[in-house]
Design an enzyme around this catalytic site. Structure first.
Site, short mmCIF file in Angstrom:
data_model
loop_
_atom_site.label_atom_id
_atom_site.label_comp_id
_atom_site.label_asym_id
_atom_site.label_seq_id
_atom_site.Cartn_x
_atom_site.Cartn_y
_atom_site.Cartn_z
N SER A 1 0.86 -1.18 0.00
CA SER A 1 0.00 0.00 0.00
C SER A 1 0.90 1.22 0.00
CB SER A 1 -0.91 -0.02 1.22
OG SER A 1 -0.12 -0.09 2.38
N LYS B 1 -7.24 7.92 -7.39
CA LYS B 1 -7.12 6.86 -6.38
C LYS B 1 -8.50 6.30 -6.09
CE LYS B 1 -5.11 5.89 -1.87
NZ LYS B 1 -6.26 5.09 -1.43
#
Ligand SMILES: [Zn+2]
Length: 753
Positions: free
Chosen positions: A82, A116
């Protein structure tokens, strides 16, 4: 200094660990994800600047996991990482500076920017072009096996659809993507929930996650999920140097690659784009919570490696949070100018998407009860775009028992009138048009910027003038005299002079501006302009609406027996409703209709077969007169029947006619300016303007009108020309669909010259 930082790091670790516990173990978080991200970011920045503060038990050292207990596991071929977050342009600049320090001198970076997506990460493995496994991110090393469920998502190819004559996929290809609901699909899921009497889903990401982790893939198949692919995790023999080429390659292979990605040669180019993206986010078909920024050079990214658990070569820029938690201190009853009651939350001030919020809407008392919101609760507040902030709901996990329920008021707190709730409405209303608060709100609106725009007459001044009994309605403003204002506290010569001067100026506002300031339900600037263009004077508007009202009453009188018919037949009841609202339900559909009698016989048959006391010829005749009288109002393009009816009813009210007459006596302008006609070359032609022109759009509109043309807001088959400027919207597309001729600004100027 060092001690203070160490203490802050300890405090942040403790706080974050508590929230992780609430989230993961109790499943009852008491802060929003964005608030968690903020705390996490602060700790991570502290640890990067002062590595000695990092401890093994720091939440920054743990890898997030979404593994389920009851699904088989798949090991990923490479860690699925991540990204660290950035919250400001300064964060991004620091990120780049740190990276440049790790590279040889003279290195520069170019970048790829992607939205995103706020969904669930998945890893898809293709062998010989066939999808063999699909897994969630899990803990980054292993994920839940969701292969059967992923196969039900139509945007995931079961076989890579590459062309025979194009580039071919490697024998093994592992890609990463995001599974989510498009906004309109999520809305549809919720409509189906409601139709089935089930509660709505609140969070699209959690719902997507739940849908994907079903043990029965038939359930997943019923959920309209979408998958976007954005990265290559691993492959046999494929070598790509640039991120931008990777996206291109995957697109060529036929994957549903993340749209809206952009290439930028420098970080400052990206920083310049941030405000555009922020304002653009609500128009995207899917939810995003920020932007992903990746160094384009894949080798450089590999060289930069990993810090803690995050890759250095990419970062996630998070938009300012739209949600936050804070304490509900009190509920204040607000009365609007229509009498509508709005419960408003007084909040412990909280910083939210760029501003401090201390008040938020609670919508209505039904919702407060449904959500069980109590005074003293921690509540989640949302502020998105230009919408007034509102309370989403309470954080029940944070209660300590001292919270008190919120009951709807019975009386107007201002006028003491018993509040009423019209049939079918969710809101309460103060029914008294003389209610001091309603009068105050109407006056406050009337003088405000965007309405009559009377400078120096803010809410406090309005209040003071009302309290001193100097004004009781909008017209009184134009009768104010210096002496009586000067007698009030806080009003000096200069201030009074200025106020009277701006009131004098306000007498000469255009007719449309006056119309838009009167608070007629649904009549804002656009509709006011339509009315002023059609009727040219208040006098004409009053005469027309009076005539319409009289004919409407005559119609209702002539069909009165039908309105008292008692019936349980839904078709007859529908016909009765139509008859009871002729201006909304009947007249608009029969403007210029021929053979009205037989049309009405068909439409009204269910009720006429019950009661035949009124001949259909009589109904047709009365309706014909009403329609002819109302035609000038009903044929205004852009003004619907309900709005038209609001206008008629407003003007039919004797109090409003008095008010207008009083304003006119004071010298307030009641006529539209004459448009100077310069030519007739566009006579009778209808135009629509879209996109950015070299001059303000109003100037283009004026140019068209000065030559006899008309300008409307939407493209229809009646439109003759669409004038298209730069970055035109959907109107240009619609025009080409309908085959309407498209003009440039230059074409238009050529036509009038
Ligand atoms: Zn009241």
């Amino acid at each position: 200094m060092e001690d203070a930082l160490a203490a802050r790091a300890t405090e942040l670790r403790k706080e974050l660990n508590y929230h992780i516990y609430r989230y993961n173990v109790l499943n009852d978080p008491i802060i929003t994800d964005a608030e968690y991200d903020r705390l996490f970011h602060e700790l991570r920045e502290l640890e990067v600047e002062h590595p000695e503060l990092r401890t093994p038990d720091s939440p920054t050292q743990r890898v997030g996991s979404d593994l389920s207990d009851d699904l088989p596991k798949v090991a990923h071929p490479a860690p699925i990482l991540s990204l660290a977050n950035a919250f400001s342009p300064e964060d991004l600049q620091r990120w780049e500076e740190r990276n440049l320090k790790l590279m040889t001198a003279g290195t520069t970076f170019d970048y790829v920017l992607e939205p995103k997506l706020d969904g669930l990460s998945v890893v898809l493995t293709y062998v010989d072009s066939v999808l063999v496994t699909a897994a969630t991110r899990g803990n980054g090393e292993v994920g839940d096996d969701v292969t059967a469920n992923i196969r039900t998502i139509r945007t995931v190819p079961l076989r890579i659809p590459s062309h025979a004559d194009g580039p071919q996929p490697p024998s093994r290809l592992v890609v990463r993507g995001e599974v989510l609901f498009q906004k309109e699909d999520f809305e549809r899921v919720n409509e189906e929930q409601e139709a089935a009497g089930l509660p709505r889903y609140v969070n699209a990401r959690n719902t997507a996650s739940g849908s994907l982790k079903q043990k029965d893939s038939r359930i997943t198949a019923q959920r309209p999920l979408t998958a976007y692919i954005y990265d290559i995790v691993d492959s046999d023999g494929l070598v790509l140097d640039k991120e931008w080429d990777t996206l291109e390659f995957m697109r060529d292979m036929g994957f549903n690659v993340i749209p809206h990605s952009e290439y930028f040669p420098t970080l400052s180019d990206i920083i310049q784009q941030l405000p555009t993206w922020e304002s653009h986010r609500n128009q995207l078909p899917f939810e995003i919570d920020g932007l992903v920024i990746k160094i384009n050079d894949i080798a450089a990214r590999r060289e930069l490696g990993i810090s803690g658990k995050d890759p250095r070569g990419a970062t996630a820029y998070k938009f300012p949070a739209e949600e936050a938690t804070t304490t509900l201190l009190d509920v204040v009853v607000n009365i609007g100018r229509t009498g509508k009651v709005t419960p408003t939350a007084s909040l412990e001030p909280v910083f939210l998407s760029g501003v401090t919020v201390s008040n938020a809407s609670l919508h209505n008392y039904d919702l407060i009860q449904q959500l069980d919101i109590r005074v003293g609760d921690k509540v989640i507040v949302k502020r998105s775009g230009e919408v007034i902030p509102y309370v989403i709901g309470p954080v029940t996990g944070a209660r300590d028992g001292s919270e008190t329920p919120i009951l709807p008021p019975e009386l107007c707190p201002f006028s003491g009138d018993v509040l009423v709730r019209p049939e079918g409405a969710v809101d309460l209303f103060c029914p008294n048009p003389r209610c001091e608060e309603r009068v105050f709100r109407s006056l406050e609106f009337f003088v405000s910027r965007g309405a009559m725009d009377i400078d120096g007459m803010g809410p406090e001044t309005v209040k003071a003038l009302i309290d001193a009994n100097l004004i009781n309605d909008e017209a009184d403003i134009f009768y104010l005299e210096a002496d009586s204002i000067l007698a009030l506290e806080g009003f000096a010569d200069k201030k009074v002079d200025n106020l009277l001067q701006s009131i004098e100026n306000a007498k000469h506002r255009p007719l449309a501006q006056l119309l838009a300031s009167l608070g007629i339900d649904g009549v804002g600037g656009v509709v006011a302009n339509l009315l002023a263009d059609r009727f040219h004077s208040m006098q004409m508007l009053i005469e027309t609406t009076n005539a319409i009202k009289a004919q409407e009453n005559a119609f209702l009188e002539s069909i009165a027996p039908l309105l008292s018919v008692e019936t349980s037949d839904p078709d007859a009841a529908r016909a009765k409703t139509r008859l009871s609202k002729p201006l909304v339900e009947l007249a608009p559909r029969y403007v210029d209709a021929s053979d009205l009698g037989s049309k009405l016989s068909r439409l009204l048959k269910p009720i006429l077969s019950i009661d035949s006391s009124v001949p259909v010829e009589v109904i047709a005749e009365r309706l014909q007169i009403l329609t002819a009288t109302a035609k000038s109002l009903l044929t205004i393009e852009g003004l619907g029947p309900i709005l038209a009816s609001n206008v008629v009813n407003w003007f039919a009210d004797g109090y409003h006619q008095e008010l207008l007459a009083k304003m006119e006596r004071a010298g307030v302008n009641m006529v539209a300016e004459k448009v100077e006609k310069e030519g007739t070359s566009l006579d009778g032609l209808k135009f629509v303007i879209t996109g950015t022109m070299s001059v303000p759009r109003d100037d283009i509109k004026a140019l068209i009108e000065a030559h006899g043309g008309k300008v409307s807001g939407s493209v229809s088959k009646n439109t003759d020309y669409v004038v298209v400027g730069e970055s035109p919207g959907s109107k240009a597309d619609k025009a080409s669909q309908l085959g309407v001729t498209i003009l440039s600004e230059d074409d238009l100027r050529a036509m009038v010259n």
